[in-house]
Design a protein around this motif. Structure first.
Motif, mmCIF file in Angstrom:
data_model
loop_
_atom_site.group_PDB
_atom_site.id
_atom_site.type_symbol
_atom_site.label_atom_id
_atom_site.label_comp_id
_atom_site.label_asym_id
_atom_site.label_seq_id
_atom_site.Cartn_x
_atom_site.Cartn_y
_atom_site.Cartn_z
ATOM 1 N N GLY A 1 18.625 13.851 -9.666
ATOM 2 C CA GLY A 1 18.612 12.680 -8.797
ATOM 3 C C GLY A 1 19.296 12.955 -7.487
ATOM 4 N N ALA A 2 19.486 14.246 -7.184
ATOM 5 C CA ALA A 2 20.156 14.650 -5.942
ATOM 6 C C ALA A 2 19.641 16.015 -5.529
ATOM 7 N N THR A 3 19.899 16.390 -4.302
ATOM 8 C CA THR A 3 19.499 17.707 -3.815
ATOM 9 C C THR A 3 20.328 18.778 -4.520
ATOM 10 N N SER B 1 30.899 18.321 -9.795
ATOM 11 C CA SER B 1 31.099 16.912 -9.471
ATOM 12 C C SER B 1 31.151 16.124 -10.777
ATOM 13 N N ASP B 2 31.581 14.861 -10.676
ATOM 14 C CA ASP B 2 31.902 14.109 -11.890
ATOM 15 C C ASP B 2 30.925 12.987 -12.209
ATOM 16 N N LYS B 3 29.666 13.155 -11.851
ATOM 17 C CA LYS B 3 28.675 12.110 -12.131
ATOM 18 C C LYS B 3 27.437 12.708 -12.795
ATOM 19 N N SER B 4 26.742 11.880 -13.556
ATOM 20 C CA SER B 4 25.462 12.281 -14.125
ATOM 21 C C SER B 4 24.420 12.225 -13.004
ATOM 22 N N ILE B 5 23.748 13.335 -12.722
ATOM 23 C CA ILE B 5 22.784 13.336 -11.611
ATOM 24 C C ILE B 5 21.339 13.284 -12.104
ATOM 25 N N HIS C 1 28.347 17.727 -13.215
ATOM 26 C CA HIS C 1 27.356 18.632 -12.621
ATOM 27 C C HIS C 1 28.090 19.899 -12.200
ATOM 28 N N VAL C 2 27.646 21.044 -12.687
ATOM 29 C CA VAL C 2 28.278 22.326 -12.376
ATOM 30 C C VAL C 2 27.258 23.233 -11.712
ATOM 31 N N ALA C 3 27.646 23.836 -10.587
ATOM 32 C CA ALA C 3 26.765 24.760 -9.861
ATOM 33 C C ALA C 3 27.445 26.118 -9.744
ATOM 34 N N ILE C 4 26.739 27.164 -10.169
ATOM 35 C CA ILE C 4 27.275 28.529 -10.132
ATOM 36 C C ILE C 4 26.469 29.354 -9.143
ATOM 37 N N GLU C 5 27.172 30.026 -8.261
ATOM 38 C CA GLU C 5 26.538 30.948 -7.319
ATOM 39 C C GLU C 5 27.199 32.315 -7.454
#
Length: 265
Positions: free
Chosen positions: A58-60, A116-120, A129-133
Motif C-alpha cells: 500500500g506504499a511505494t 517502519s511500524d505499520k502494516s503496509i 515493514h523491513v527493507a534490506i539493501e
C-alpha cells in the motif's frame, strides 16, 4: 502484612512483569529476525511466509529490489490496555496478529536496513515493514552484521507498536505510563532537527530497546549508542554537545527501564 512489606511486594511484582515483557519481545524479535535471515538466504522461513509483489504494497517500495515477502509473525506477545483502544474505529477490539512485510534488494549501491511500524498491505491491524539493501558481493562474513541490524530494527519497531496513540498505533500495551515517558532531557534541550527527532518521547524507548536487543550489558549498550551517535556527529547531523545530551538521556532511560541481568544500576 505491614504497609512497607506490601509496597515492596507490589514493586517486585511490577518489576517482574516488566522483565516478562522484555523477555517476550526479545524472543518475538529473535523469531522474526530468524525468519527474515532465512528468506534473505533463500531458505524456508520458520514462520509462515509467502512471496508477494510490489503491487500488493500500500506504499511505494523502499528499495529497487524485486523480492517481497509477507511473514505471519503471530500474535503480539504483550497485552493491550482496552482503555487505550478507540472503540468507534475498532468495534471488535484490535486484532493482535502481526504481519511483517519484507523487501530485499541484493543489487544496491550500499548496505542498509530500514524499517517502519505499520502494516503496509492492509491485511492486519498491526504490522511492521523491513527493507534490506545489500551490494553485490555481500559476503558471508557480513551476515552477522546484517542479522544484528535486522534484530535492532525489528525490536525498535515492535516497541513503537506498544506505544498506542503516541506512535499512531491502534492500542497501547500495559506499562507505558508516566515512568516510561519520563526522560532526563527532551527535544527542547537540543537545537538540530535530527537531534529533536532522536529525543522524541516515542523514539527514546524505541532506540534504546532496539540497541538493547543485541547487548548483554549496560557497557555493551553504551558502546553501541556511542558508535551510533558518534557517526551522526561526524556527519554533522547532530552537534557534539547534542550527542552528549542524547547519550545521557538514552542511558538514563535504560537504567530506569531495562530490568535485565547486566543492566542493573
Amino acid at each position: 502484612m505491614e504497609y512497607e512489606d506490601l509496597l515492596t511486594l507490589v514493586r517486585e511484582t511490577i518489576s517482574e512483569a516488566k522483565k516478562t515483557q522484555d523477555k517476550r519481545l526479545k524472543a518475538f524479535t529473535n523469531a522474526i529476525t530468524k525468519s527474515i535471515m532465512a528468506l534473505y538466504s533463500g531458505r524456508p522461513s520458520s514462520l509462515s511466509s509467502s512471496p508477494i509483489s510490489a503491487d500488493d504494497l500500500g506504499a511505494t517500495p523502499n528499495t529497487g529490489g524485486d523480492e517481497f515477502y509477507e511473514i505471519e509473525a503471530g500474535v503480539f506477545p504483550l497485552a493491550f490496555d482496552p482503555s487505550s483502544i478507540d472503540s468507534e474505529i475498532y468495534e471488535e477490539g484490535v486484532d493482535p496478529f502481526i504481519t511483517v512485510v519484507l523487501e530485499i534488494d541484493k543489487n544496491a549501491s550500499s548496505f542498509n536496513v530500514s524499517a517502519s511500524d505499520k502494516s503496509i498491505t492492509g491485511v492486519s491491524d498491526l504490522g511492521i515493514h523491513v527493507a534490506i539493501e545489500t551490494p553485490l558481493g555481500f559476503s558471508k562474513s557480513d551476515m552477522g552484521k546484517l542479522r544484528n541490524e535486522i534484530a535492532n530494527s525489528v525490536r525498535h519497531e515492535l516497541e513503537h507498536v506498544t506505544q498506542g496513540e503516541v506512535s499512531d498505533q491502534p492500542a497501547r500495551a500495559y506499562a507505558r505510563g508516566e515512568k516510561y515517558y519520563t526522560f532526563l532531557h527532551g527535544p527542547h534541550d537540543v537545537a538540530s532537527n535530527y537531534a529533536k527527532y532522536l529525543m522524541k518521547p516515542a523514539e527514546i524507548p524505541a532506540h534504546v530497546r532496539g540497541y538493547t536487543q543485541n547487548a548483554n550489558s549496560t557497557e555493551d549498550l553504551k558502546r553501541a549508542i556511542e558508535g551510533l551517535l558518534g557517526s551522526y556527529a561526524s556527519r554533522g547531523m547532530i552537534s557534539s554537545i547534542e550527542k552528549e545530551v542524547i547519550f545521557d538521556t538514552w542511558i538514563d532511560w535504560s537504567q530506569n527501564n531495562i530490568h535485565r541481568k547486566g543492566f542493573k544500576n
